[in-house]
Motif scaffolding. Structure first.
Motif, mmCIF file in Angstrom:
data_model
loop_
_atom_site.group_PDB
_atom_site.id
_atom_site.type_symbol
_atom_site.label_atom_id
_atom_site.label_comp_id
_atom_site.label_asym_id
_atom_site.label_seq_id
_atom_site.Cartn_x
_atom_site.Cartn_y
_atom_site.Cartn_z
ATOM 1 N N PRO A 49 0.848 -1.196 0.000
ATOM 2 C CA PRO A 49 0.000 0.000 0.000
ATOM 3 C C PRO A 49 0.882 1.244 0.000
ATOM 4 N N LEU A 50 0.505 2.225 -0.784
ATOM 5 C CA LEU A 50 1.342 3.419 -0.889
ATOM 6 C C LEU A 50 0.674 4.629 -0.243
ATOM 7 N N SER A 51 1.505 5.475 0.344
ATOM 8 C CA SER A 51 0.981 6.688 0.980
ATOM 9 C C SER A 51 0.649 7.726 -0.090
ATOM 10 N N GLY A 52 0.170 8.832 0.333
ATOM 11 C CA GLY A 52 -0.293 9.842 -0.629
ATOM 12 C C GLY A 52 -1.803 9.894 -0.531
ATOM 13 N N GLY A 53 -2.339 11.042 -0.850
ATOM 14 C CA GLY A 53 -3.782 11.184 -0.720
ATOM 15 C C GLY A 53 -4.136 11.634 0.686
ATOM 16 N N PRO A 54 -5.388 12.020 0.893
ATOM 17 C CA PRO A 54 -5.810 12.619 2.164
ATOM 18 C C PRO A 54 -5.708 11.676 3.366
ATOM 19 N N LEU A 55 -5.687 10.349 3.140
ATOM 20 C CA LEU A 55 -5.636 9.407 4.261
ATOM 21 C C LEU A 55 -4.235 8.818 4.479
ATOM 22 N N SER A 56 -3.246 9.360 3.784
ATOM 23 C CA SER A 56 -1.831 9.000 3.983
ATOM 24 C C SER A 56 -1.540 7.500 3.859
ATOM 25 N N GLY A 57 -2.306 6.805 3.063
ATOM 26 C CA GLY A 57 -2.021 5.386 2.832
ATOM 27 C C GLY A 57 -2.861 4.432 3.657
ATOM 28 N N PHE A 58 -3.621 4.961 4.616
ATOM 29 C CA PHE A 58 -4.471 4.080 5.435
ATOM 30 C C PHE A 58 -5.528 3.415 4.557
ATOM 31 N N ASP A 59 -6.044 4.172 3.590
ATOM 32 C CA ASP A 59 -7.021 3.613 2.637
ATOM 33 C C ASP A 59 -6.407 2.461 1.833
ATOM 34 N N ALA A 60 -5.192 2.691 1.326
ATOM 35 C CA ALA A 60 -4.520 1.655 0.527
ATOM 36 C C ALA A 60 -4.173 0.441 1.390
ATOM 37 N N LEU A 61 -3.786 0.701 2.648
ATOM 38 C CA LEU A 61 -3.458 -0.400 3.560
ATOM 39 C C LEU A 61 -4.669 -1.315 3.754
#
Ligand code: RP5
Length: 166
Positions: free
Chosen positions: A88-100
């Protein structure tokens, strides 16, 4: 040149600053990976084609990374029997929590081994560990890497102990 044993795919060219660490780590072990930008949302046909054909090209492990709603690793895992390592990569308003969450929360029956947010280096090391199960020379290099890492910690500890005495 031999066929790549590891494939690294990621959702956007903007993911390169993180994913180049994955490529660099694999190269340190003499593995030249297959690398391609592909997106589960933007060009899903290519993702399907890649996933269904990867094994027959000689790839043994797939590292799939994306940010935001990371469907890439799961979409690939749905279409291959190869092990898929999700980053999962960081970036975006949720700093990667969404991708995680979207990488780790796979439904039963379709596993994706999920690494930390931006954990590109560890995904590369894990891929090496998988390959090393059937490659004695690579297993030896991995053991040397572990020993070198331990030596660095011992040296740093020695420095700190010296500072405490000063
Ligand atoms: C994801 O969306 C990509 O993996 C990237 O992390 C994020 C943003 O992509 P770009 O808009 O920068 O292309 O699919």
């Amino acid at each position: 040149m031999s066929q790549p044993r590891v494939a690294i795919v990621f959702g956007s060219e903007s993911d390169w600053p993180v994913m180049q660490k994955c490529v660099a780590q694999l190269r340190e072990f003499g593995e030249e990976p297959f690398v391609e930008v592909m997106s589960a949302h933007r060009n899903p046909d290519r993702v399907h084609e890649f996933a269904t054909c990867a094994a027959e090209t000689g790839v043994q492990v797939i590292i799939a990374a994306a940010g935001l709603s990371n469907a890439l690793a799961g979409a690939i895992a749905a279409n291959t029997c190869l092990p898929v390592l999700g980053v999962p990569l960081s970036g975006g308003p949720l700093s990667g929590f969404d991708a995680l969450l979207s990488t780790v929360q796979m439904p039963p029956g379709v596993p994706v081994a999920t690494f930390s947010v931006d954990g590109a280096k560890n995904a590369a090391l894990f891929a090496v560990q998988i390959l090393a199960q059937n490659d004695e020379a690579l297993a030896k290099r991995y053991q040397e890497f572990k020993s070198a890492q331990a030596e660095v910690v011992a040296r740093r500890n020695k420095d700190i102990q010296g500072k405490l005495k000063a």
